[in-house]
Design a protein around this motif. Structure first.
Motif, PDB file in Angstrom:
ATOM      1  N   ALA A   1       0.835  -1.201   0.000  1.00 17.45           N
ATOM      2  CA  ALA A   1       0.000   0.000   0.000  1.00 17.45           C
ATOM      3  C   ALA A   1       0.873   1.255   0.000  1.00 17.45           C
ATOM      4  O   ALA A   1       0.587   2.229  -0.714  1.00 17.45           O
ATOM      5  CB  ALA A   1      -0.939  -0.011   1.204  1.00 17.45           C
ATOM      6  N   TYR A   2       1.935   1.231   0.782  1.00 17.02           N
ATOM      7  CA  TYR A   2       2.870   2.355   0.834  1.00 17.02           C
ATOM      8  C   TYR A   2       3.492   2.596  -0.543  1.00 17.02           C
ATOM      9  O   TYR A   2       3.530   3.725  -1.038  1.00 17.02           O
ATOM     10  CB  TYR A   2       3.955   2.062   1.880  1.00 17.02           C
ATOM     11  N   ASP A   3       3.966   1.513  -1.157  1.00 20.37           N
ATOM     12  CA  ASP A   3       4.581   1.620  -2.486  1.00 20.37           C
ATOM     13  C   ASP A   3       3.575   2.095  -3.530  1.00 20.37           C
ATOM     14  O   ASP A   3       3.919   2.874  -4.432  1.00 20.37           O
ATOM     15  CB  ASP A   3       5.187   0.291  -2.910  1.00 20.37           C
ATOM     16  N   PHE A   4       2.337   1.621  -3.424  1.00 25.70           N
ATOM     17  CA  PHE A   4       1.275   2.044  -4.341  1.00 25.70           C
ATOM     18  C   PHE A   4       1.068   3.554  -4.233  1.00 25.70           C
ATOM     19  O   PHE A   4       0.959   4.250  -5.238  1.00 25.70           O
ATOM     20  CB  PHE A   4      -0.011   1.276  -4.029  1.00 25.70           C
ATOM     21  N   MET A   5       1.058   4.066  -3.009  1.00 31.43           N
ATOM     22  CA  MET A   5       0.891   5.506  -2.799  1.00 31.43           C
ATOM     23  C   MET A   5       2.035   6.277  -3.446  1.00 31.43           C
ATOM     24  O   MET A   5       1.814   7.265  -4.143  1.00 31.43           O
ATOM     25  CB  MET A   5       0.818   5.812  -1.302  1.00 31.43           C
ATOM     26  N   MET A   6       3.248   5.818  -3.227  1.00 30.68           N
ATOM     27  CA  MET A   6       4.405   6.522  -3.776  1.00 30.68           C
ATOM     28  C   MET A   6       4.388   6.505  -5.310  1.00 30.68           C
ATOM     29  O   MET A   6       4.627   7.534  -5.946  1.00 30.68           O
ATOM     30  CB  MET A   6       5.704   5.910  -3.250  1.00 30.68           C
ATOM     31  N   SER A   7       4.093   5.356  -5.891  1.00 33.22           N
ATOM     32  CA  SER A   7       4.081   5.288  -7.361  1.00 33.22           C
ATOM     33  C   SER A   7       2.892   6.060  -7.927  1.00 33.22           C
ATOM     34  O   SER A   7       3.024   6.724  -8.955  1.00 33.22           O
ATOM     35  CB  SER A   7       4.091   3.843  -7.845  1.00 33.22           C
TER      36      SER A   7
ATOM     37  N   GLN B   1      -6.971   0.292  -0.171  1.00 35.72           N
ATOM     38  CA  GLN B   1      -5.833  -0.580   0.130  1.00 35.72           C
ATOM     39  C   GLN B   1      -5.077  -0.085   1.359  1.00 35.72           C
ATOM     40  O   GLN B   1      -4.695  -0.892   2.219  1.00 35.72           O
ATOM     41  CB  GLN B   1      -4.896  -0.665  -1.079  1.00 35.72           C
ATOM     42  N   ILE B   2      -4.870   1.196   1.444  1.00 33.65           N
ATOM     43  CA  ILE B   2      -4.165   1.760   2.607  1.00 33.65           C
ATOM     44  C   ILE B   2      -4.955   1.502   3.879  1.00 33.65           C
ATOM     45  O   ILE B   2      -4.421   0.995   4.870  1.00 33.65           O
ATOM     46  CB  ILE B   2      -3.896   3.267   2.409  1.00 33.65           C
ATOM     47  N   ASN B   3      -6.243   1.842   3.856  1.00 33.85           N
ATOM     48  CA  ASN B   3      -7.070   1.670   5.054  1.00 33.85           C
ATOM     49  C   ASN B   3      -7.167   0.206   5.474  1.00 33.85           C
ATOM     50  O   ASN B   3      -7.076  -0.116   6.660  1.00 33.85           O
ATOM     51  CB  ASN B   3      -8.450   2.275   4.842  1.00 33.85           C
ATOM     52  N   ALA B   4      -7.342  -0.683   4.508  1.00 35.84           N
ATOM     53  CA  ALA B   4      -7.459  -2.113   4.822  1.00 35.84           C
ATOM     54  C   ALA B   4      -6.152  -2.665   5.383  1.00 35.84           C
ATOM     55  O   ALA B   4      -6.164  -3.444   6.346  1.00 35.84           O
ATOM     56  CB  ALA B   4      -7.879  -2.894   3.578  1.00 35.84           C
ATOM     57  N   SER B   5      -5.026  -2.280   4.800  1.00 32.96           N
ATOM     58  CA  SER B   5      -3.745  -2.811   5.275  1.00 32.96           C
ATOM     59  C   SER B   5      -3.426  -2.304   6.680  1.00 32.96           C
ATOM     60  O   SER B   5      -2.912  -3.066   7.510  1.00 32.96           O
ATOM     61  CB  SER B   5      -2.612  -2.476   4.301  1.00 32.96           C
ATOM     62  N   ILE B   6      -3.747  -1.061   6.951  1.00 30.67           N
ATOM     63  CA  ILE B   6      -3.521  -0.515   8.301  1.00 30.67           C
ATOM     64  C   ILE B   6      -4.419  -1.232   9.309  1.00 30.67           C
ATOM     65  O   ILE B   6      -3.957  -1.656  10.374  1.00 30.67           O
ATOM     66  CB  ILE B   6      -3.766   1.010   8.326  1.00 30.67           C
ATOM     67  N   GLU B   7      -5.673  -1.376   8.975  1.00 31.84           N
ATOM     68  CA  GLU B   7      -6.616  -2.035   9.872  1.00 31.84           C
ATOM     69  C   GLU B   7      -6.201  -3.476  10.145  1.00 31.84           C
ATOM     70  O   GLU B   7      -6.205  -3.931  11.293  1.00 31.84           O
ATOM     71  CB  GLU B   7      -8.031  -1.990   9.273  1.00 31.84           C
ATOM     72  N   ASN B   8      -5.813  -4.191   9.106  1.00 36.63           N
ATOM     73  CA  ASN B   8      -5.375  -5.574   9.259  1.00 36.63           C
ATOM     74  C   ASN B   8      -4.126  -5.662  10.141  1.00 36.63           C
ATOM     75  O   ASN B   8      -4.048  -6.513  11.038  1.00 36.63           O
ATOM     76  CB  ASN B   8      -5.123  -6.206   7.892  1.00 36.63           C
ATOM     77  N   ALA B   9      -3.173  -4.799   9.897  1.00 37.80           N
ATOM     78  CA  ALA B   9      -1.936  -4.811  10.689  1.00 37.80           C
ATOM     79  C   ALA B   9      -2.232  -4.522  12.158  1.00 37.80           C
ATOM     80  O   ALA B   9      -1.697  -5.201  13.058  1.00 37.80           O
ATOM     81  CB  ALA B   9      -0.941  -3.786  10.138  1.00 37.80           C
ATOM     82  N   LYS B  10      -3.088  -3.574  12.416  1.00 37.60           N
ATOM     83  CA  LYS B  10      -3.450  -3.260  13.802  1.00 37.60           C
ATOM     84  C   LYS B  10      -4.156  -4.438  14.479  1.00 37.60           C
ATOM     85  O   LYS B  10      -3.894  -4.745  15.642  1.00 37.60           O
ATOM     86  CB  LYS B  10      -4.351  -2.023  13.857  1.00 37.60           C
ATOM     87  N   GLN B  11      -5.037  -5.099  13.743  1.00 33.87           N
ATOM     88  CA  GLN B  11      -5.744  -6.257  14.287  1.00 33.87           C
ATOM     89  C   GLN B  11      -4.769  -7.374  14.642  1.00 33.87           C
ATOM     90  O   GLN B  11      -4.860  -7.976  15.707  1.00 33.87           O
ATOM     91  CB  GLN B  11      -6.777  -6.782  13.283  1.00 33.87           C
ATOM     92  N   ILE B  12      -3.847  -7.663  13.748  1.00 31.48           N
ATOM     93  CA  ILE B  12      -2.869  -8.735  13.987  1.00 31.48           C
ATOM     94  C   ILE B  12      -1.968  -8.387  15.170  1.00 31.48           C
ATOM     95  O   ILE B  12      -1.656  -9.247  16.000  1.00 31.48           O
ATOM     96  CB  ILE B  12      -2.052  -9.022  12.709  1.00 31.48           C
ATOM     97  N   LEU B  13      -1.571  -7.128  15.270  1.00 34.49           N
ATOM     98  CA  LEU B  13      -0.713  -6.727  16.374  1.00 34.49           C
ATOM     99  C   LEU B  13      -1.450  -6.767  17.720  1.00 34.49           C
ATOM    100  O   LEU B  13      -0.833  -7.066  18.743  1.00 34.49           O
ATOM    101  CB  LEU B  13      -0.137  -5.323  16.123  1.00 34.49           C
ATOM    102  N   LYS B  14      -2.745  -6.509  17.734  1.00 31.54           N
ATOM    103  CA  LYS B  14      -3.528  -6.585  18.964  1.00 31.54           C
ATOM    104  C   LYS B  14      -3.642  -8.020  19.463  1.00 31.54           C
ATOM    105  O   LYS B  14      -3.720  -8.258  20.665  1.00 31.54           O
ATOM    106  CB  LYS B  14      -4.943  -6.032  18.742  1.00 31.54           C
ATOM    107  N   LYS B  15      -3.648  -8.957  18.559  1.00 29.76           N
ATOM    108  CA  LYS B  15      -3.770 -10.376  18.932  1.00 29.76           C
ATOM    109  C   LYS B  15      -2.524 -10.895  19.628  1.00 29.76           C
ATOM    110  O   LYS B  15      -2.576 -11.904  20.313  1.00 29.76           O
ATOM    111  CB  LYS B  15      -4.063 -11.235  17.688  1.00 29.76           C
ATOM    112  N   SER B  16      -1.407 -10.235  19.408  1.00 32.33           N
ATOM    113  CA  SER B  16      -0.150 -10.763  19.978  1.00 32.33           C
ATOM    114  C   SER B  16       0.047 -10.359  21.424  1.00 32.33           C
ATOM    115  O   SER B  16      -0.534  -9.533  21.979  1.00 32.33           O
ATOM    116  CB  SER B  16       1.039 -10.280  19.164  1.00 32.33           C
TER     117      SER B  16
END
Length: 144
Positions: A80-86, A129-144
């Protein structure tokens, strides 16, 4: 005295705007361009958060199943980050800053409008894509 000043100012404003009237196509172009810029301005501040998430996920990546879910989430954020930059680079190449005094012929305006409509689709996909990837990453990190 006060009312004559107001009437004079309104008359001057009316004259200035009527001399610089945009065509319907130019107005539609400007509205669509502003929508695209608004989406960009909405997601641009999230770039720092994305960088932080990439770094945080990096520390948790390993060969375990959980570690691989961190790796996947990290890759999604990186993509998502790379998509934004390109997208930003390509957009500025396609629509370089122009002086407002430059007039564009009707055929070129139509071509530019078609390109801008395609950019609207891209920037909305980018936002999702940005919003979904951030949300997913936050969810996975909360589980740990």
């Amino acid at each position: 005295m006060k009312s004559s000043f107001i009437y004079s100012a309104l008359l001057l404003l009316l004259i200035c705007t009527s001399c610089n009237q945009l065509s319907k196509e130019e107005q539609e172009f400007d509205i669509l361009m502003q929508k695209i810029i608004d989406v960009h301005d909405e997601v641009m501040p999230k770039m720092g958060e994305m960088s932080s998430l990439i770094k945080e996920l990096e520390t948790k990546v390993d060969t375990t199943a959980q570690g691989q879910s961190y790796a996947k989430a990290q890759q999604d954020v990186k993509d998502a980050y790379d998509f934004m930059m390109s997208w930003m680079s390509e957009f500025s190449d396609t629509f370089p800053h122009q002086e407002e005094d430059q007039k564009v012929d009707k055929e070129k305006m139509s071509s530019q409008m078609k390109l801008l409509q395609e950019e609207e689709v891209k920037v909305n996909k980018l936002k999702d894509q940005i919003n979904a990837s951030i949300e997913n990453a936050k969810q996975i990190l909360k589980k740990s």
